[in-house]
Design a protein around this motif. Structure first.
Motif, PDB file in Angstrom:
ATOM      1  N   PHE A  89       3.785   6.155   4.137  1.00 53.53           N
ATOM      2  CA  PHE A  89       4.477   4.902   4.477  1.00 53.53           C
ATOM      3  C   PHE A  89       5.925   4.912   4.001  1.00 53.53           C
ATOM      4  CE2 PHE A  89       0.009   3.037   3.689  1.00 53.53           C
ATOM      5  CZ  PHE A  89      -0.411   3.402   4.961  1.00 53.53           C
ATOM      6  N   HIS A  90       6.194   5.683   2.951  1.00 50.33           N
ATOM      7  CA  HIS A  90       7.537   5.712   2.358  1.00 50.33           C
ATOM      8  C   HIS A  90       7.849   7.175   2.034  1.00 50.33           C
ATOM      9  CE1 HIS A  90       5.315   1.991   1.033  1.00 50.33           C
ATOM     10  NE2 HIS A  90       6.339   1.446   1.668  1.00 50.33           N
ATOM     11  N   MET A 110       9.151   8.839  -1.141  1.00 44.43           N
ATOM     12  CA  MET A 110       8.303   8.962  -2.345  1.00 44.43           C
ATOM     13  C   MET A 110       7.636  10.331  -2.311  1.00 44.43           C
ATOM     14  SD  MET A 110       6.446   5.224  -2.348  1.00 44.43           S
ATOM     15  CE  MET A 110       5.373   5.675  -3.702  1.00 44.43           C
ATOM     16  N   PRO A 141       0.818  -1.211   0.000  1.00 44.42           N
ATOM     17  CA  PRO A 141       0.000   0.000   0.000  1.00 44.42           C
ATOM     18  C   PRO A 141       0.852   1.262   0.000  1.00 44.42           C
ATOM     19  CG  PRO A 141      -0.146  -1.121   2.139  1.00 44.42           C
ATOM     20  CD  PRO A 141       0.708  -1.983   1.251  1.00 44.42           C
ATOM     21  N   HIS A 142       0.296   2.311  -0.580  1.00 44.00           N
ATOM     22  CA  HIS A 142       0.907   3.634  -0.554  1.00 44.00           C
ATOM     23  C   HIS A 142      -0.166   4.647  -0.167  1.00 44.00           C
ATOM     24  CE1 HIS A 142       4.596   2.263  -2.458  1.00 44.00           C
ATOM     25  NE2 HIS A 142       3.924   1.744  -3.465  1.00 44.00           N
ATOM     26  N   THR A 143       0.281   5.854   0.143  1.00 43.99           N
ATOM     27  CA  THR A 143      -0.663   6.954   0.297  1.00 43.99           C
ATOM     28  C   THR A 143      -0.286   8.064  -0.681  1.00 43.99           C
ATOM     29  OG1 THR A 143       0.470   8.375   1.922  1.00 43.99           O
ATOM     30  CG2 THR A 143      -0.771   6.467   2.781  1.00 43.99           C
ATOM     31  N   CYS A 182       4.246   9.948   0.200  1.00 45.66           N
ATOM     32  CA  CYS A 182       3.620   8.742   0.737  1.00 45.66           C
ATOM     33  C   CYS A 182       3.960   8.655   2.227  1.00 45.66           C
ATOM     34  CB  CYS A 182       4.132   7.505  -0.004  1.00 45.66           C
ATOM     35  SG  CYS A 182       3.593   5.951   0.730  1.00 45.66           S
TER      36      CYS A 182
HETATM   37 CU   LIG Z   1       4.431   4.297  -0.340  1.00 44.71          CU
END
Ligand SMILES: [Cu+2]
Length: 97
Positions: free
Chosen positions: A84-85, A88, A48-50, A82
């Motif tokens: 979560f990351h 990004m 998953p990403h946001t 993102c």
């Molecule tokens: Cu992500």
């Protein structure tokens, strides 16, 4: 044409644009974005990403192999990332309508 009825071509059209997320990167931001347009975030990854605006004007989670629509509500340079990351990142240039 009846008096007082504007031709359809004069109506401002909202458009949908796609930003693909693949290989832990956002695809290039489309040119020509305007307030009222829609971004379809398409996640081609298996995690998953946001898509999260730094100004919080949008914040959506996109599950693997899924897509989510966001309607652009404000003009300006909108940086996003993102959650979560955080490496990004990207930026939308949204014109007023
Ligand atoms: Cu992500």
């Amino acid at each position: 044409m009846a008096a007082g009825i504007a031709p359809a071509a004069a109506a401002p059209a909202n458009h949908q644009f796609v930003i693909a997320i693949a290989g832990m990167r956002f695809g290039a931001a489309p040119a020509g974005l305007k307030v009222g347009d829609t971004i379809l975030w398409v996640n081609r990854d298996i995690v998953p990403h946001t898509a999260t605006a730094r100004d919080r004007s949008f914040d959506v989670t996109v599950q693997p192999r899924q897509s989510v629509r966001v309607i652009l509500r404000r003009a300006g340079a909108i940086a996003f990332y993102c959650r979560f990351h955080p490496a990004m990142q990207g930026r939308l240039a949204v014109a007023a309508r």
